[in-house]
Design a protein around this motif. Structure first.
Motif, mmCIF file in Angstrom:
data_model
loop_
_atom_site.group_PDB
_atom_site.id
_atom_site.type_symbol
_atom_site.label_atom_id
_atom_site.label_comp_id
_atom_site.label_asym_id
_atom_site.label_seq_id
_atom_site.Cartn_x
_atom_site.Cartn_y
_atom_site.Cartn_z
ATOM 1 N N LEU A 120 27.057 31.578 39.280
ATOM 2 C CA LEU A 120 25.918 31.692 40.192
ATOM 3 C C LEU A 120 25.698 33.169 40.527
ATOM 4 O O LEU A 120 26.516 33.776 41.231
ATOM 5 N N PRO A 121 24.630 33.784 40.047
ATOM 6 C CA PRO A 121 24.413 35.228 40.245
ATOM 7 C C PRO A 121 24.397 35.658 41.701
ATOM 8 O O PRO A 121 24.876 36.748 42.024
ATOM 9 N N TRP A 122 23.856 34.827 42.592
ATOM 10 C CA TRP A 122 23.852 35.208 44.013
ATOM 11 C C TRP A 122 25.271 35.475 44.500
ATOM 12 O O TRP A 122 25.499 36.413 45.271
ATOM 13 N N LEU A 123 26.215 34.654 44.065
ATOM 14 C CA LEU A 123 27.587 34.808 44.535
ATOM 15 C C LEU A 123 28.316 35.917 43.785
ATOM 16 O O LEU A 123 29.228 36.534 44.321
ATOM 17 N N GLN A 124 27.930 36.178 42.547
ATOM 18 C CA GLN A 124 28.476 37.341 41.846
ATOM 19 C C GLN A 124 28.025 38.637 42.531
ATOM 20 O O GLN A 124 28.760 39.623 42.576
ATOM 21 N N GLU A 125 26.814 38.624 43.063
ATOM 22 C CA GLU A 125 26.266 39.825 43.706
ATOM 23 C C GLU A 125 26.673 39.961 45.170
ATOM 24 O O GLU A 125 26.432 41.000 45.781
ATOM 25 N N ALA A 126 27.282 38.909 45.733
ATOM 26 C CA ALA A 126 27.719 38.983 47.129
ATOM 27 C C ALA A 126 28.974 39.847 47.207
ATOM 28 O O ALA A 126 29.982 39.545 46.570
ATOM 29 N N PRO A 127 28.956 40.938 47.968
ATOM 30 C CA PRO A 127 30.121 41.837 48.012
ATOM 31 C C PRO A 127 31.362 41.128 48.544
ATOM 32 O O PRO A 127 31.284 40.307 49.456
ATOM 33 N N ASP A 128 32.509 41.439 47.955
ATOM 34 C CA ASP A 128 33.763 40.964 48.512
ATOM 35 C C ASP A 128 33.871 41.437 49.949
ATOM 36 O O ASP A 128 33.508 42.572 50.282
ATOM 37 N N GLN A 129 34.411 40.579 50.817
ATOM 38 C CA GLN A 129 34.398 40.862 52.248
ATOM 39 C C GLN A 129 35.253 42.064 52.628
ATOM 40 O O GLN A 129 35.036 42.673 53.678
ATOM 41 N N ILE A 130 36.206 42.456 51.793
ATOM 42 C CA ILE A 130 37.076 43.582 52.112
ATOM 43 C C ILE A 130 36.802 44.776 51.199
ATOM 44 O O ILE A 130 36.513 45.881 51.658
ATOM 45 N N SER A 131 36.850 44.567 49.885
ATOM 46 C CA SER A 131 36.707 45.696 48.951
ATOM 47 C C SER A 131 35.253 46.080 48.701
ATOM 48 O O SER A 131 34.984 47.190 48.250
ATOM 49 N N LYS A 132 34.306 45.146 48.937
ATOM 50 C CA LYS A 132 32.864 45.350 48.733
ATOM 51 C C LYS A 132 32.471 45.414 47.256
ATOM 52 O O LYS A 132 31.354 45.805 46.930
ATOM 53 N N VAL A 133 33.360 45.023 46.339
ATOM 54 C CA VAL A 133 33.065 45.050 44.910
ATOM 55 C C VAL A 133 32.196 43.850 44.540
ATOM 56 O O VAL A 133 32.330 42.764 45.111
ATOM 57 N N VAL A 134 31.306 44.032 43.570
ATOM 58 C CA VAL A 134 30.469 42.945 43.053
ATOM 59 C C VAL A 134 30.605 42.879 41.533
ATOM 60 O O VAL A 134 30.956 43.867 40.883
ATOM 61 N N TRP A 135 30.347 41.695 40.966
ATOM 62 C CA TRP A 135 30.253 41.488 39.521
ATOM 63 C C TRP A 135 31.471 41.995 38.750
ATOM 64 O O TRP A 135 31.335 42.556 37.657
ATOM 65 N N ASP A 136 32.663 41.819 39.250
ATOM 66 C CA ASP A 136 33.816 42.314 38.508
ATOM 67 C C ASP A 136 35.106 41.781 39.117
ATOM 68 O O ASP A 136 35.107 41.140 40.165
ATOM 69 N N SER A 137 36.212 42.088 38.436
ATOM 70 C CA SER A 137 37.548 41.883 38.984
ATOM 71 C C SER A 137 38.130 43.229 39.359
ATOM 72 O O SER A 137 37.664 44.273 38.904
ATOM 73 N N TRP A 138 39.179 43.195 40.162
ATOM 74 C CA TRP A 138 39.861 44.420 40.540
ATOM 75 C C TRP A 138 41.239 44.045 41.068
ATOM 76 O O TRP A 138 41.519 42.878 41.345
ATOM 77 N N ALA A 139 42.098 45.034 41.182
ATOM 78 C CA ALA A 139 43.423 44.849 41.772
ATOM 79 C C ALA A 139 43.527 45.742 42.990
ATOM 80 O O ALA A 139 43.369 46.961 42.884
ATOM 81 N N GLU A 140 43.766 45.134 44.146
ATOM 82 C CA GLU A 140 43.927 45.907 45.376
ATOM 83 C C GLU A 140 45.375 46.381 45.482
ATOM 84 O O GLU A 140 46.308 45.577 45.426
ATOM 85 N N ILE A 141 45.539 47.705 45.618
ATOM 86 C CA ILE A 141 46.858 48.321 45.655
ATOM 87 C C ILE A 141 46.893 49.301 46.816
ATOM 88 O O ILE A 141 45.910 50.008 47.076
ATOM 89 N N HIS A 142 48.011 49.351 47.508
ATOM 90 C CA HIS A 142 48.161 50.327 48.577
ATOM 91 C C HIS A 142 48.191 51.727 47.971
ATOM 92 O O HIS A 142 48.789 51.940 46.906
ATOM 93 N N PRO A 143 47.567 52.714 48.613
ATOM 94 C CA PRO A 143 47.537 54.079 48.053
ATOM 95 C C PRO A 143 48.915 54.641 47.734
ATOM 96 O O PRO A 143 49.090 55.338 46.725
ATOM 97 N N GLU A 144 49.920 54.358 48.562
ATOM 98 C CA GLU A 144 51.262 54.870 48.286
ATOM 99 C C GLU A 144 51.851 54.237 47.030
ATOM 100 O O GLU A 144 52.513 54.913 46.227
ATOM 101 N N THR A 145 51.606 52.936 46.854
ATOM 102 C CA THR A 145 52.084 52.258 45.650
ATOM 103 C C THR A 145 51.381 52.802 44.418
ATOM 104 O O THR A 145 52.008 53.004 43.367
ATOM 105 N N ALA A 146 50.089 53.048 44.542
ATOM 106 C CA ALA A 146 49.335 53.609 43.419
ATOM 107 C C ALA A 146 49.857 54.982 43.039
ATOM 108 O O ALA A 146 50.015 55.309 41.855
ATOM 109 N N GLN A 147 50.144 55.803 44.037
ATOM 110 C CA GLN A 147 50.640 57.151 43.766
ATOM 111 C C GLN A 147 51.978 57.102 43.036
ATOM 112 O O GLN A 147 52.206 57.874 42.090
ATOM 113 N N LYS A 148 52.868 56.202 43.433
ATOM 114 C CA LYS A 148 54.164 56.082 42.777
ATOM 115 C C LYS A 148 54.014 55.689 41.310
ATOM 116 O O LYS A 148 54.863 56.024 40.475
#
Length: 737
Positions: A590-618
């Motif tokens: 459903l395109p409307w829901l693909q275009e609805a921003p994720d409530q936290i990351s605000k990403v649309v139309w994709d997947s992603w991995a949420e990582i803490h900045p310190e973990t990413a830096q390591k």
């Protein structure tokens, strides 16, 4: 079979069980239309008398986008449904409607709908007539009996469930596998053991403080709109309620909390025991009813050790315990991140024990409403049935399976081996609206009508205060002539089996009319006739039922150590997080829901991995990098989103993307984290430990940084303090609240 139908058999067939009533005969046409649809592109010159061109008419029905069972009003103009809103009469959503419900029209008009039956021949699916499809299915079913036959569905209720149960009985089978990724099966088991009610009424609106261990009650829960209404009253009452959210990854509910506390994944039960220790030993609350071995276990978890294990600061643990005592009555909730471990039952029991200590049972935890027709009550799924089905398929125990409203080939972890196991099932039937992974692997596909063009009844998964039967009616004529209503398909299966007296009903509509005519006068009320009652039910969209309630008990059951006797291992834990919108992946087309921003990351139309900045830096990962997330069962590749709203030991990948087959709006987008999770199970309930998979992450060599499509700008103020926060007490003083 005898042509005579006794009273008891009739009640069972109608789904009303043992309700004492007699049949009020009805001899009415079993086909109705709301309006004449105009199929040719011509001027709309001769509408029905009550239709004004250009002016919409609203009709009541029920949303089936999730199991919550919200009532809806659909605006119909010139024979087409154009807009959906909440039904104010519905006790579930009281006139509100979430974004998934709003997007229901896109599923109805989706260009990738299955529009004709298809039969596998020569390795591929080809269109066939309904007559051919029914002939083949009858032949396959004639050759199977007992538990060699099965239904595999999502959560079901109402008269559709009653018909499926009747069909299983006709086949001599007990195999009804019910599967939902987003579920609270473990918590239901704890509720039943501790309170005597698997679905109690949780009175958020009557609490002065809510301590939530990962319960995303306003987002991915069994009834988000009902809970959101409660939360509104919780916040706007005489005493503004205080919400504390404890979870490894911030949810929609966590984003609304007064205090959000990140916690090491899998240690929520330890934190609950630490709070219990403070309540009993420091704040001197009563330990009456707590078994001796549980009391000894509580004493082991002092603030210092709990802070070390969970990563939650000791002063915060002490403050939360003090607030729970001060702000009485309170309410303690638990969610998927607590349940989803091999010790999920023990962790959930530790959390629920806090309600016993705080005296919340009977105050903010009340008996849940029960409908007087248990045959129609919601049959809610989890992941234990998915695992059981995979084992049965691999063990060659099934000859014929009918799938409906579930997509196990997408939701099953690769480690379950369902892809190969399904090949051992002799004949697979999919009653489907869309070409998803499971439907396209079936041997026979039957196209089903959308819920906006079909009849049905639905009992909400969570009834709240009132018992209700939601009515689903067609808001318009069918878009595709060769689709059929789900009830009509199952009724035809019953007629094939020559089950007594189902052949008396021309169609599912006729069956429902007879079922409603059979309701007792105490439910029909002042309706002058069966027709008047039926028409009133259609107009309201809901029939209120007398509610039964079982008195609650408050018992602390013995449970094992939530740690399993060992410290939680170091490393990263995968959080496959559901969210309002794509849910478990069922709405990815459903395109409307693909275009609805994720409530936290605000990403649309994709997947992603949420990582803490310190973990990413390591791990040498920057914002937007393409990374691999690997477990013992495979890997997925997606983009990194660096956020402080996730624990340092967690990697959160949202559910919903990664479809291989599901139409033009879903295929080839993102990654499916469900594929790489372990098959470990909760030791008590058998539910899959969905939040216990250990993973590693690394940047994919040579991958350039890539800007994900996001709604909004920067996630940081760069130290400029453009936006400041103030305590609620200060806001009340300065704003005169």
């Amino acid at each position: 079979m005898s042509g005579k139908l006794n009273r008891r058999s009739f009640m069972k067939m109608m789904g009303w069980g043992g309700v004492g009533t007699v049949l009020a005969g009805c001899d009415m046409p079993s086909t109705v239309t709301l309006e004449e649809g105009v199929e040719d592109v011509v001027s709309y010159l001769s509408p029905e008398e009550y239709v004004i061109p250009g002016v919409g008419v609203w009709y009541a029905s029920t949303c089936t986008q999730c199991a919550a069972g919200c009532g809806i009003h659909g605006r119909v103009r010139e024979g087409r449904v154009l807009k959906l809103e909440g039904n104010p009469v519905s006790p579930v959503n009281k006139g509100k409607l979430c974004l998934m419900g709003q997007a229901g029209v896109q599923g109805h008009y989706n260009p990738d709908r299955i529009t004709t039956p298809m039969l596998r021949s020569g390795g591929s699916l080809s269109p066939v007539s309904w007559e051919k499809a029914e002939q083949v299915l009858a032949e396959k079913l004639d050759g199977v009996r007992g538990n060699r036959f099965a239904w595999f569905t999502g959560s079901m209720s109402g008269h559709q469930l009653s018909l499926v149960s009747s069909h299983l009985g006709a086949m001599g089978s007990n195999n009804h596998f019910v599967h939902e990724v987003v579920n609270n099966s473990v918590t239901q088991s704890v509720y039943a053991d501790m309170f005597g009610d698997a679905v109690p009424r949780l009175r958020i609106d009557r609490a002065k403080m809510v301590l939530s261990f990962g319960a995303d009650f306003m987002g991915a829960s069994e009834s988000p709109l009902l809970y959101s209404g409660d939360y509104n009253r919780f916040r706007t009452g005489a005493t503004r309620g205080l919400l504390v959210q404890v979870e490894p990854k911030m949810s929609l509910t966590g984003g609304s909390a007064d205090l959000w506390m990140p916690i090491k994944p899998g240690t929520e039960g330890v934190l609950a025991l630490g709070i219990a220790n403070l309540l009993l030993n420091k704040l001197k609350m009563s330990d009456a009813g707590i078994p001796g071995d549980v009391r000894e276990m509580i004493n082991k978890y002092d603030v210092t050790s709990v802070a070390r294990i969970t990563g939650v600061a000791g002063h915060r643990i002490q403050r939360v315990a003090a607030l729970l005592q001060e702000r009485s009555p309170s309410l303690v909730l638990t969610g998927a991140t607590v349940e989803g471990h091999t010790h999920g039952y023990a962790s959930t029991a530790a959390v629920m024990m806090l309600n016993h200590i705080l005296g919340n049972v009977g105050r903010t935890i009340e008996p849940g409403a029960k409908i007087p027709f248990p045959q129609l009550a919601a049959k809610r799924g989890g992941t234990a049935d998915l695992a059981a089905f995979a084992e049965a398929a691999k063990g060659q125990q099934l000859d014929v399976v009918i799938f409906h409203a579930s997509n196990p080939l997408y939701t099953a972890p690769a480690s379950l081996g369902l892809d190969d196991g399904l090949a051992n099932v002799g004949f697979k039937v999919a009653i489907a609206q869309f070409p998803d992974e499971t439907a396209m692997a079936a041997d026979l596909v039957l196209p089903v009508a959308s819920y906006l063009e079909d009849w049905g009844t639905l009992v909400p998964a969570f009834l709240g205060d009132e018992a209700a039967l939601q009515l689903q009616q067609p808001l318009m004529e069918k878009l595709h002539a060769d689709t059929r209503g789900f009830g009509d398909i199952v009724l035809a299966l019953l007629k094939q089996r020559k089950v007594a007296d189902f052949d008396k009903f021309e169609d599912y509509y006729g069956y429902l009319r007879n079922a409603f005519a059979a309701l007792p006068a105490s439910i029909k009320g002042a309706a002058a006739s069966d027709d008047a009652f039926w028409n009133g039910a259609l107009q309201a969209g809901v029939v209120m039922l007398p509610a039964d309630a079982v008195p609650l008990k408050s018992t602390v059951i013995a449970f094992s150590d939530p740690r399993g006797g060992d410290d939680v291992a170091d490393g990263l834990t995968l959080i496959p997080s559901p969210r309002m919108g794509l849910w478990d992946g069922r709405h990815a087309n459903l395109p409307w829901l693909q275009e609805a921003p994720d409530q936290i990351s605000k990403v649309v139309w994709d997947s992603w991995a949420e990582i803490h900045p310190e973990t990413a830096q390591k791990n040498g990962i920057s914002q937007g990098d393409l990374i691999s997330v690997s477990s013992a069962h495979g890997e997925i590749k997606t983009r990194a989103v660096l956020l402080k709203s996730v624990h340092r030991d967690a990697v959160a990948v949202p559910l919903g993307q990664g479809h291989e087959i599901y139409g033009r709006y879903a295929e080839g987008i993102g990654a499916n984290p469900l594929k790489i999770i372990d098959t470990a199970r909760d030791s008590k309930t058998g539910e899959l430990a969905m939040y216990a998979t250990r993973v590693s992450i690394k940047r994919v060599a040579g991958s350039e940084q890539f800007g994900l499509v996001k709604a909004g700008g920067s996630d940081t103020q760069a130290g400029r303090k453009l936006v400041v926060t103030v305590p609620a007490e200060q806001l009340r003083r300065t704003e005169g609240a």
